[in-house]
Scaffold this active site. Structure first.
Site, PDB file in Angstrom:
ATOM      1  N   CYS A   1     -13.020  26.667  24.643  1.00 45.00           N
ATOM      2  CA  CYS A   1     -12.321  27.954  24.793  1.00 45.00           C
ATOM      3  C   CYS A   1     -13.271  29.138  24.660  1.00 45.00           C
ATOM      4  CB  CYS A   1     -11.183  28.066  23.782  1.00 45.00           C
ATOM      5  SG  CYS A   1      -9.792  26.970  24.137  1.00 45.00           S
TER       6      CYS A   1
ATOM      7  N   ASP B   1       1.424  36.399  32.579  1.00 47.40           N
ATOM      8  CA  ASP B   1       1.373  35.271  33.507  1.00 47.40           C
ATOM      9  C   ASP B   1       0.292  35.475  34.563  1.00 47.40           C
ATOM     10  OD1 ASP B   1       2.138  32.777  34.514  1.00 47.40           O
ATOM     11  OD2 ASP B   1       3.577  33.674  35.916  1.00 47.40           O
ATOM     12  N   HIS B   2      -0.578  34.480  34.692  1.00 45.99           N
ATOM     13  CA  HIS B   2      -1.704  34.487  35.622  1.00 45.99           C
ATOM     14  C   HIS B   2      -2.648  35.676  35.365  1.00 45.99           C
ATOM     15  CE1 HIS B   2       0.925  31.585  37.582  1.00 45.99           C
ATOM     16  NE2 HIS B   2      -0.203  31.051  38.002  1.00 45.99           N
TER      17      HIS B   2
ATOM     18  N   GLU C   1       0.066  25.708  23.619  1.00 48.86           N
ATOM     19  CA  GLU C   1      -0.950  25.617  24.665  1.00 48.86           C
ATOM     20  C   GLU C   1      -0.803  24.280  25.388  1.00 48.86           C
ATOM     21  OE1 GLU C   1      -4.578  26.063  22.459  1.00 48.86           O
ATOM     22  OE2 GLU C   1      -4.459  28.240  22.514  1.00 48.86           O
TER      23      GLU C   1
ATOM     24  N   HIS D   1      -8.213  32.709  28.816  1.00 50.08           N
ATOM     25  CA  HIS D   1      -8.676  33.465  27.654  1.00 50.08           C
ATOM     26  C   HIS D   1     -10.085  32.997  27.310  1.00 50.08           C
ATOM     27  CE1 HIS D   1      -7.392  30.403  24.298  1.00 50.08           C
ATOM     28  NE2 HIS D   1      -7.964  29.804  25.312  1.00 50.08           N
TER      29      HIS D   1
ATOM     30  N   HIS E   1     -11.186  30.344  29.978  1.00 47.08           N
ATOM     31  CA  HIS E   1     -10.699  28.969  29.942  1.00 47.08           C
ATOM     32  C   HIS E   1      -9.189  29.056  30.089  1.00 47.08           C
ATOM     33  CE1 HIS E   1     -10.243  24.871  28.361  1.00 47.08           C
ATOM     34  NE2 HIS E   1      -9.264  25.355  27.613  1.00 47.08           N
TER      35      HIS E   1
ATOM     36  N   HIS F   1      -5.068  27.874  30.274  1.00 48.87           N
ATOM     37  CA  HIS F   1      -4.022  27.060  29.659  1.00 48.87           C
ATOM     38  C   HIS F   1      -2.716  27.295  30.393  1.00 48.87           C
ATOM     39  CE1 HIS F   1      -6.073  25.730  25.980  1.00 48.87           C
ATOM     40  NE2 HIS F   1      -6.563  26.949  25.872  1.00 48.87           N
TER      41      HIS F   1
END
Length: 134
Positions: A33, A79-80, A124, A14, A39, A41
């Site tokens: 971030c 996801d990803h 996170e 994000h 960035h 997480h």
């Protein structure tokens, strides 16, 4: 009242950025971030459902069904992925843990037909978290 929680994990990138702020303000507020290209997480989502156990099954909600719902409604979308660009539900929203929790609630709540959605918690990788209780 019994509370049951299912936990799942996903990885995503994000960028925390407010276009109304100057570059200097964004850097000061969002720090690492605010990286121009994103960035990453490793996130944990915890979904809590409350209710009385069904006398025939003993379940508030079948945790296998809840796990499948989290996979289909949330993880398949995030996801990803890059949360700013790949997730339509987050378009135009600064993807903080707080805002992610709110969006996840709105995605999950209509699908919870056993018990009542009680809480969505997003953590996170650095152990910061946000919880939404609806």
């Amino acid at each position: 009242m019994v509370y049951v929680t299912r936990k799942a994990h996903f990885s995503a990138a994000h960028r925390l950025f407010n276009p109304a702020f100057t570059d200097e303000q964004n850097e000061a507020i969002f720090d690492k971030c605010n990286n121009l290209h994103g960035h990453g997480h490793n996130y944990t989502i915890e979904v809590t459902v409350a209710g009385n156990p069904d006398p025939q099954t003993g379940y508030v909600i079948d945790l296998k069904k809840l796990s499948e719902l989290i996979e289909e409604v949330i993880l398949a979308k995030v996801d990803h992925k890059h949360l700013n660009f790949d997730v339509p539900e987050l378009e135009g929203i600064i993807p903080t843990a707080e805002n992610i929790a709110l969006v996840f609630w709105s995605l999950l709540e209509p699908h919870i037909t056993e018990g009542k959605l009680q809480k969505v918690r997003v953590t996170e990788s650095d152990n910061n978290f946000a919880e939404y209780f609806g």
